[in-house]
Design a protein around this motif. Sequence first.
Motif, mmCIF file in Angstrom:
data_model
loop_
_atom_site.group_PDB
_atom_site.id
_atom_site.type_symbol
_atom_site.label_atom_id
_atom_site.label_comp_id
_atom_site.label_asym_id
_atom_site.label_seq_id
_atom_site.Cartn_x
_atom_site.Cartn_y
_atom_site.Cartn_z
ATOM 1 N N ALA A 1 0.851 -1.179 0.000
ATOM 2 C CA ALA A 1 0.000 0.000 0.000
ATOM 3 C C ALA A 1 0.893 1.237 0.000
ATOM 4 C CB ALA A 1 -0.917 0.005 1.217
ATOM 5 N N ASP A 2 0.310 2.372 -0.385
ATOM 6 C CA ASP A 2 1.113 3.593 -0.486
ATOM 7 C C ASP A 2 1.032 4.412 0.799
ATOM 8 O OD1 ASP A 2 -1.315 4.929 -0.507
ATOM 9 O OD2 ASP A 2 -1.226 5.495 -2.613
ATOM 10 N N VAL A 3 1.583 5.611 0.776
ATOM 11 C CA VAL A 3 1.648 6.424 1.992
ATOM 12 C C VAL A 3 0.292 6.974 2.401
ATOM 13 C CG1 VAL A 3 4.069 7.040 1.702
ATOM 14 C CG2 VAL A 3 2.306 8.463 0.637
ATOM 15 N N PHE A 4 -0.733 6.820 1.555
ATOM 16 C CA PHE A 4 -2.091 7.179 1.924
ATOM 17 C C PHE A 4 -2.894 5.949 2.330
ATOM 18 C CE2 PHE A 4 -0.895 10.769 -0.827
ATOM 19 C CZ PHE A 4 -1.108 11.796 0.073
ATOM 20 N N ASP A 5 -2.189 4.837 2.565
ATOM 21 C CA ASP A 5 -2.795 3.596 3.042
ATOM 22 C C ASP A 5 -3.711 2.960 2.007
ATOM 23 O OD1 ASP A 5 -1.585 4.080 5.605
ATOM 24 O OD2 ASP A 5 -3.200 5.484 6.023
ATOM 25 N N LEU A 6 -3.482 3.283 0.733
ATOM 26 C CA LEU A 6 -4.259 2.675 -0.342
ATOM 27 C C LEU A 6 -3.471 1.515 -0.942
ATOM 28 C CD1 LEU A 6 -5.504 5.907 -2.154
ATOM 29 C CD2 LEU A 6 -6.862 4.380 -0.719
ATOM 30 N N PRO A 7 -4.036 0.306 -0.950
ATOM 31 C CA PRO A 7 -3.323 -0.830 -1.544
ATOM 32 C C PRO A 7 -3.320 -0.757 -3.062
ATOM 33 C CG PRO A 7 -5.495 -1.503 -0.820
ATOM 34 C CD PRO A 7 -5.332 -0.078 -0.380
ATOM 35 N N VAL A 8 -2.395 -1.477 -3.671
ATOM 36 C CA VAL A 8 -2.315 -1.517 -5.125
ATOM 37 C C VAL A 8 -3.585 -2.113 -5.715
ATOM 38 C CG1 VAL A 8 -1.025 -2.434 -7.083
ATOM 39 C CG2 VAL A 8 0.172 -1.789 -5.006
ATOM 40 N N MET A 9 -3.988 -3.217 -5.146
ATOM 41 C CA MET A 9 -5.175 -3.941 -5.605
ATOM 42 C C MET A 9 -5.671 -4.767 -4.425
ATOM 43 S SD MET A 9 -3.298 -6.813 -7.981
ATOM 44 C CE MET A 9 -2.004 -5.765 -8.639
ATOM 45 N N ASN A 10 -6.811 -5.404 -4.588
ATOM 46 C CA ASN A 10 -7.392 -6.102 -3.431
ATOM 47 C C ASN A 10 -6.711 -7.424 -3.110
ATOM 48 O OD1 ASN A 10 -8.325 -7.647 -5.531
ATOM 49 N ND2 ASN A 10 -10.471 -7.066 -5.296
ATOM 50 N N THR A 11 -5.685 -7.789 -3.867
ATOM 51 C CA THR A 11 -4.929 -9.006 -3.543
ATOM 52 C C THR A 11 -3.492 -8.696 -3.150
ATOM 53 O OG1 THR A 11 -4.355 -9.292 -5.876
ATOM 54 C CG2 THR A 11 -6.317 -10.448 -5.076
ATOM 55 N N ALA A 12 -3.172 -7.443 -2.920
ATOM 56 C CA ALA A 12 -1.778 -7.024 -2.742
ATOM 57 C C ALA A 12 -1.268 -7.282 -1.321
ATOM 58 C CB ALA A 12 -1.625 -5.559 -3.098
ATOM 59 N N TYR A 13 -1.240 -8.544 -0.927
ATOM 60 C CA TYR A 13 -0.798 -8.921 0.411
ATOM 61 C C TYR A 13 0.413 -9.838 0.328
ATOM 62 C CZ TYR A 13 -5.263 -6.996 1.751
ATOM 63 O OH TYR A 13 -6.331 -6.147 1.920
ATOM 64 N N ILE A 14 1.259 -9.716 1.335
ATOM 65 C CA ILE A 14 2.485 -10.503 1.381
ATOM 66 C C ILE A 14 2.556 -11.216 2.722
ATOM 67 C CG2 ILE A 14 5.008 -10.447 1.312
ATOM 68 C CD1 ILE A 14 3.103 -7.491 -0.068
ATOM 69 N N ASP A 15 2.822 -12.511 2.673
ATOM 70 C CA ASP A 15 3.094 -13.298 3.869
ATOM 71 C C ASP A 15 4.561 -13.699 3.850
ATOM 72 O OD1 ASP A 15 0.575 -13.850 5.472
ATOM 73 O OD2 ASP A 15 -0.117 -14.372 3.461
ATOM 74 N N GLU A 16 5.276 -13.345 4.906
ATOM 75 C CA GLU A 16 6.654 -13.786 5.059
ATOM 76 C C GLU A 16 6.754 -14.641 6.316
ATOM 77 O OE1 GLU A 16 9.873 -11.184 4.613
ATOM 78 O OE2 GLU A 16 8.946 -9.927 3.051
ATOM 79 N N VAL A 17 7.452 -15.765 6.192
ATOM 80 C CA VAL A 17 7.692 -16.638 7.333
ATOM 81 C C VAL A 17 9.192 -16.742 7.525
ATOM 82 C CG1 VAL A 17 7.388 -18.931 8.330
ATOM 83 C CG2 VAL A 17 5.555 -17.916 6.953
ATOM 84 N N HIS A 18 9.660 -16.348 8.693
ATOM 85 C CA HIS A 18 11.081 -16.345 9.012
ATOM 86 C C HIS A 18 11.359 -17.454 10.021
ATOM 87 C CE1 HIS A 18 10.957 -11.726 8.078
ATOM 88 N NE2 HIS A 18 10.649 -12.487 7.037
#
Length: 903
Positions: free
Chosen positions: A592-609
């Motif tokens: 998402a950008d600095v106005f808290d708007l995501p690129v699209m409705n699937t623009a999520y990232i899961d990271e597992v460390h």
Amino acid sequence: MLTPKGNLVLAICLAVLGCKDSTNSNQGVASESKAPQDGFTQTEKGFFAYYTRVNSPDIPEKISGPYADVIVNIDGKGKFVFSREHSYRPVWHFTGGSTPVGHLADIPAEVDVRFDKSNDFSFVRILEQTDKKVVIHWRYFPEADALKGRDPEGVVHEIFTITHDGSVTRLYRPGTDSITDWKAGKGSVLQTMRLTESGIVDVHEEPGSLVLDAADINKRAIVNRSLPDQPIAYWKFDEGEGASTTDSLNSATGYIDSHGGDWIGGVSGSALFLDGYRSAVVVAQDEIPKLSNSVSIEAWINLAAYPWNNAPIIHQSKEVGKEGFYFGVNSSGKLLFTANGKTLVSQSVIPRNQWVQVGVSAGNNVSLFINGIADKSQALNIDLSTPDMPLIIGMNQSALPATDGVREGEVDEFNHFSSLFGIEGAVDEIALYNRALTAKEFTDTYNGFISVLKSDPDSSYKKRQLPDLEKYPQKFGGIYTKLEFNDAWDNMWRVTENEDIVVRFDDKPISYVYWRGTSHGMNLVTDNRWMSDQSVELIIPDPDDPETPASVFNPIVSLAEHMSDKAALRTHVRMIENTPARVKVHWRYAAADVFDLPVMNTAYIDEVHTIYPDGVAIRDVFYHPAADEGGIEFYQDFQWLLGPGQKAEDFLNYNAVSISGLTGESFDVLYPRPDNDQTPLPGNIAVLNSQTNWKVFGVSQGGGFFPSSNEESSEYIDFLGSVFPFAGPWNHWPVAQIPSDGRFSVSNDRVSHFAVGNLEAFEYGTGSMMYGFTQGTPTDLQGLAKSWISPPKMNAIKGADSNTVTYITDERAYRLTASKAANEISLMVKASDTNPLQNPTLVVRQWGSNELPQVKYNGQILTEAKTGIIRDTDGTQSLIIWLPVAATSDVTIDIKPNLDVNG
């Protein structure tokens, strides 16, 4: 921060419920019960909790990872399910049906079931688990909107403590406008209930209460001084408490708008502490004394950081000095006075973290004073008429962009926006006079205070610094905690004491840190030197471009990355595993950008460390749209953090990085790069040559190393007296709340970051990297790197289902399933020089017991092996074994269960 390497890859990457339940809230359950949901076995034995992904046609599976939901199994009674289907509102599944707990927050009726449809702002995590109790944390915004989430009253935290017999204690904590009310638990509710085979019963609630520590202001003695003249207004700020301050001469009330925690010790009595983003004192226009054609202002200030642009100490103006008067500090730390468009700026920079007297005398000439000395004077024909508006202390009236934006002048790229901000630090003893004071009068008032200050050294507030980690025990494991930065910044957030995660180690002074200040991203820390990293980063394309995919709905051309989520609205961290064998941390964020708007409705990232006792971590990255649209490559970039007052040369030389491949010698990368050359260098092992005992390293599965150029570097920050050789430093992140994805540091006053380069990711959109700490060179890491990238084959001799052992690169672990017919597992490892074995991990699924095993290595008991039991995503028990061994020839590993030995 987007590096030039990232520009090439990422610019093309994107071709790609307002009322409560209808039942009485004291009942604590919704009015309806449903038939049991498929997949929930209500009579499963044992008391335990686990992360999983609950399947339902109503849940958007495309944006969810394997650890999306939480299930608490209560022996033989049912399952308490926190799933995305209800925005993590828990539902009790029992033999006769299912019942959600009643809402305690006001949820709009039309969206009651899944009020946060994409679970943008909701999350759930297991804080604690024993054989007696499970503690669950649920965070959500009743109105699932980013703007509402930035409101301190827009967040809710709920803590559920569930015992093995089905008793539940629920602490409901709504956000409050002030941090004082938050710490006191204002509005909280303590609810109890029982989960039984026939539903939720015995619901009772009462107001919650928390113990509030009394504020320790550490006031100084009141200084009795003779004023040079009778001021027309004088704010001493000696109240030391409350949400208002009074002009001691005219009783004009200034109302304090802030997050609370406003008072500290001042130069005399108490002073007002300002956070720079909200804190302000507002005096109504009808209470403001009228100014004549001459005016003087004196004040004491203690700056924590220089402003993002001009920020006022005190003003009565619409825009900065264009109408009215404005007395403040600019982004370089210089004093300024503006009256109706005419400005004078000091020659000297105001020092930070100390009390400084500042003043202005404006008559026929305008003079600025710092610590009783005239700094600069100029003849200015000024007009002191003031607009019809309040007088404000500490905060601008109109929005300004921060100075020194990285890309603010580029065509068709808008990444540096205006916002309201003010002074970050403390103010005290502000006096206004209706005449021009003399230089001697400023000197006399300065001397009236400075003798007291010298005899009573300042200890009134904690200076800004990166969080202190040494208070955490040097023992391997993860800790939920709340890291402290500075009171003014910390007070902006309504978070629990479990906001952040720190992972420590037995025999190494190193840490992995997941802190809200860095948007919960991974930090590798040693000797108080913090190395952070990049994330999945996208350029949001122009929606008017015909080649832009229809799925893109963000109307602003900008960047989308974890650094843009400055308020941590869509980011959180959770410990999926925490055993002596390993810690597994799940970091979720949105592009998402600095106005808290995501690129699209699937623009999520899961990271597992996945982090092991030897200090090595595997970072597994999955960007959800990547599976369908080719995804992106870039997500790694070595970025050092500089705390306030720290400089890059304090711990780094020009040979900032050494690299090598899996074979051969290593070599140093020298900065600055000749002609800003960013040609990739051969090598997938990089050691960051910090002047610390332990050094950070990274390993990619292939590709090369892309060094950062200093083409994008600050003109204000030098390195050993010369130009800054790396990219940056930038201070729009971390900690900063300005809407910018690129702002050059103008001083070493704030937390900032700079980049030295990135290792090429091996896969698109999804893939993994290795991180860790070393005391050696890249060649010393070649065996470790090969053991991860080209591990030896492991064969099951007996005890494994289908005699199958699978290597999971994204975990640095071998995985097998225990055979039910065997009571012992025997394995053969075919190690060699090209496929070495080094500190391997075994994950034994379907272990079926809480008993820890005996582990043998080449026939000998390996007492140094670390073991642990976890619950897999299907709720079954898995055994984790970490072995501190290395081999380049064949070895055997034997696991004998049900023996009482320490792991």
